[in-house]
Write an enzyme that holds these catalytic residues in place. Sequence first.
Site, short mmCIF file in Angstrom:
data_model
loop_
_atom_site.label_atom_id
_atom_site.label_comp_id
_atom_site.label_asym_id
_atom_site.label_seq_id
_atom_site.Cartn_x
_atom_site.Cartn_y
_atom_site.Cartn_z
N SER A 534 22.68 46.14 6.97
CA SER A 534 24.00 46.02 6.41
C SER A 534 24.89 46.53 5.28
CB SER A 534 23.73 44.15 6.63
OG SER A 534 24.84 43.54 6.50
N ASP A 620 28.61 39.54 16.13
CA ASP A 620 28.20 39.97 15.24
C ASP A 620 29.59 39.62 14.05
OD1 ASP A 620 27.49 40.64 12.30
OD2 ASP A 620 26.50 42.56 12.65
N HIS A 654 24.27 39.43 14.16
CA HIS A 654 23.83 40.33 13.18
C HIS A 654 22.42 40.05 12.64
CE1 HIS A 654 25.02 42.12 9.12
NE2 HIS A 654 24.17 41.45 8.68
#
Length: 679
Positions: A534, A620, A654
Amino acid sequence: MAPVAKKVPAERTHHGDTVIDEYSWLLNKDDPDTIAYLEAENAYTREMTAHLKDLQDTVFQEIKSRTLETDLSVPTRKGAWWYYGRTEEGKQYGIQCRVAADGDSPPELKAGEPLPGEQVLLDGNELAGDSPFFSIGTSAVSPDGARLAYSTDYTGDERFTLRFKDLVTGEILPDEIPGVFYGGAWSADGSTFFYVTVNDAWRPYRVHRHTLGSDEPDVVVYQEDDERFWVGISLTRSKRYLVLSASSKITSEVRVLDAADPAGEFTVVRPRRTGVEYGLDHAGDGFLVLHNEGAVNFELATAPVTDPAAWTPFIGHREDTRLLDVDAFKDHIAVHFRRDGLTGIRILPRDGREPYEISFPEPLYDVTPSGNAEFETGRLRLSYTSMVTPPSVYDYDLRTDELILLKRKPVLGGYDPADYEQFREWATAEDGTRVPISIVVRKGTERPAATLLYGYGSYESSIDPYFSVARLSLLDRGFVFAIAHVRGGGEMGRLWYENGKLTRKKNTFTDFVACARHLKAEGWSSRIIARGGSAGGLLMGAVANLAPELFAGIVAEVPFVDALNTILDPSLPLTVIEWDEWGNPLHDPEVYAYMKSYSPYENVDGRPYPPILAVTSLNDTRVFYHEPAKWIARLRSAATGGPFLLKTEMGAGHGGRSGRYDSWREEAFTLSWIIDRAG
């Protein structure tokens, strides 16, 4: 042969700067060419990692063989019930259960056995069915224990459908609400549930009131129109107040409502003021307010229920201690804090005794209050772990000052913490700042050794020392595992975060490089593989550009590598709220120039890069799949070295794949690539 992304140049101009983006066509998820390209990338990655199949299977079996597959969590008391979760061998998802409570001590756990008198609230395996993805967003029992609100997601896009279950009859009620966000809160009598929805930019902005069984439309009790702010709703531990919070990255505003009056109006505690963050808990005779007004590391105040804006100092500000959270109980207060890069717990008895801190024996650890649902209790539940100690659950007896170990996560196969050792090192950054590094290694490992160096460094999120079953597959092969606690995280207090954001963001990247160089200079590391996800994936892309020669490989998971283009587009989810973290390049030419100077996608050049594995998910909603897809395409086109691999999970979000066996296989794939890159 590696896929070649077609080049369809798109031109944009900001602040007099014209940039060509050849791969912007990948943003179109509905274009068959995009899906075909991602599938081709997956096929190429399978081809390039085919020689690792046996190793992947071996590592998967190692993870599986060390895990007690049929297990129970320590029950948590809430009202007349003990609540817990359990897993069963061969099943992907957990099962939420409860048993009737009898006394303060949780029932005795027997591995592999449900507790006598068990009531199953939710079975994730039954709910998931044949879906390739499944996630629970909310699971909240009403204060009287009679009803359950729960929400489910079957695609990974984090849009949940909210449902209700009568826990007396077992019936699923007809109320069904699609498109909700995480969280929610019950009224005191369990007649009403408050939930949150998102707008088109995936920003949680509305709080709704739903009355169970009513034919009337749900009422929007609050709408946040400032695009920098998220909203949330919760019920205090005392069950007396509903707390509605609106927060940006740097500012917050709280409203409260008597939970016995769900149709009433929320009252603002203090109107928002830019840069002031605060939150509160109900302590029975008043509120406790944790805030940063004139206190960079936060301080604790008290406030009367009749005038919650009147804050009286209770625990003053300390430059060496960051106050993280406060939990109020009838007879004591627990303060969660951070000092010297470690977390801690401070107890404030309400009977006049002096405050004190709970001590722990290890040099590196992480501790946090958790599972404390009851307001009237003589115990404090704690979660504890370290680099060598598996996740552990303690009850701290406030009467006897005794730490009672309730459970330590079993690690099968003869794991002994004494076979491993953990260390704290300090690297020196370019500006002279000392940067902590947490290290774990199996005793007897010859150094320098292959090293996996992990980093994050954004949003004041701290990567504290933690245990990992999967990591043992590296340590037992002679690896060093290290966490670089770089600026932008919160490990060393609020200023550690402030000095790694906005126009000081590059400190995050240069700190990580300094940590890698320190590990080599001090004889810890030979070949270093870097890993981050991320915003930590942005870190990976940035250090690949800064010092590609330092790394034998880089793993970037759901990586935020097209940062400039994303933050320039306010129509994309999360962009506007991120301006407080990264700056606003759309309207500020200095921010634009600064972000352009470090954004990984913008700065790929012709130097030799290490092998890179980028892992992403098609659904995501936080870091879009197109960012790593574009980045890998540009690396192949402009850089030398590699190979550069892209792996896209075509049915997840995600967090990757949702089932535990599926996630173990994904981790085994990544670890086998890391082991291979270490030679």
